[in-house]
Scaffold this active site. Sequence first.
Site, PDB file in Angstrom:
ATOM      1  CG  HIS A  49      -1.563   1.391   1.480  1.00  0.00           C
ATOM      2  ND1 HIS A  49      -2.650   1.795   0.658  1.00  0.00           N
ATOM      3  CD2 HIS A  49      -1.639   2.240   2.445  1.00  0.00           C
ATOM      4  CE1 HIS A  49      -3.117   2.788   0.969  1.00  0.00           C
ATOM      5  NE2 HIS A  49      -2.449   3.169   2.060  1.00  0.00           N
ATOM      6  CB  CYS A  63      -3.167   2.931  -2.835  1.00  0.00           C
ATOM      7  SG  CYS A  63      -2.180   1.516  -2.981  1.00  0.00           S
TER       8      CYS A  63
END
Length: 332
Positions: free
Chosen positions: A98, A212
């Site tokens: 992430h 992301c």
Amino acid sequence: MKRQAFTVYSLLQVCFLTLISSRSINGKQVWPVPYRRFDRRPNTDPYCQALYTFCPTGDPDGRIPYMRDTDVISVFRLQTPVWEFKYGDLLGKFHIMHDAIGFASSETGRNYTMEWYELFQLGNCTFPHEREDKVAPFWCNQGAACFFEGIDDLHWKQNGTLEKVGEISGKQFNHLAQWVQKDNETGIYYETWTVRSDPEANSTTWFESYDCSQFVHRTYRKMADLGAKLSSKTQTNYTKIYLYSGEPTYLGDDNTIFGQPSMKTLAMEIKQFYHSFQPHQSMVQFILSLMEIYNKVVLEKTFYLYYNFEYWQLPMKAPYIQITYEEVPLPH
């Protein structure tokens, strides 16, 4: 539903599908298919519930603090394994990461984290729900930017990356904040998959992901446009999840597929495909679903992709799916 049933459409239906599949410039299909943007972000459906509250400490309206023009803002590259707070480095071993960006004000001493992620977790953005009161598959798919005060050093450093990559002025930061809010209002849904023709570097990309890392890349590019100089002492790698297929076929949206009696066979094909991906299955059901997914994707070489709120059929081919961790340099 056997694939043979899908191939017995009447000539009229085939012509109809060909007609509505026009996503072209001067009669030629544009690849990758452009990500659709919207005038504003819609309200979420109460049916869609998050396991973890989205952006719990951020401003409810997505506002970003104003910085003095003369302030100097440090910019940090942040990366950690997905769900690190729960599983530690487990997903990091598979390079499932992430990404986010950190900011620190030299005048106030305050620091901030900015990230873009799913409102209702990744599974809901990747696969739909079956609802008895809905004819079509029901999607809980929205993604958004989250800006909040503080940088959790341990969270990012322990199994990932926290690295200063540049500085911007307070004035540049304020321009960036306006851009982020506009980007956030118009780019509303998450897309897990990048779909390409094959793993080779010069292959055709059919669809781009919107996740992301893509938000981080867009933000870095915007900072560079504003005059920021960004650099990293380490290789800047990011997670990509690929599907591989031949040229996709446009099928239609909810109304054209699930609202037309003549499209009943296709509608059932799509619903049965996604049935295998339903959550909250028992272990036996999960194993059976894996077998059905293998049969559909590998043996029958079919995947139904939902992109821009429309369905496409992907004629899958080896290696079918791949998770990579590849370099994307910072913009100059």
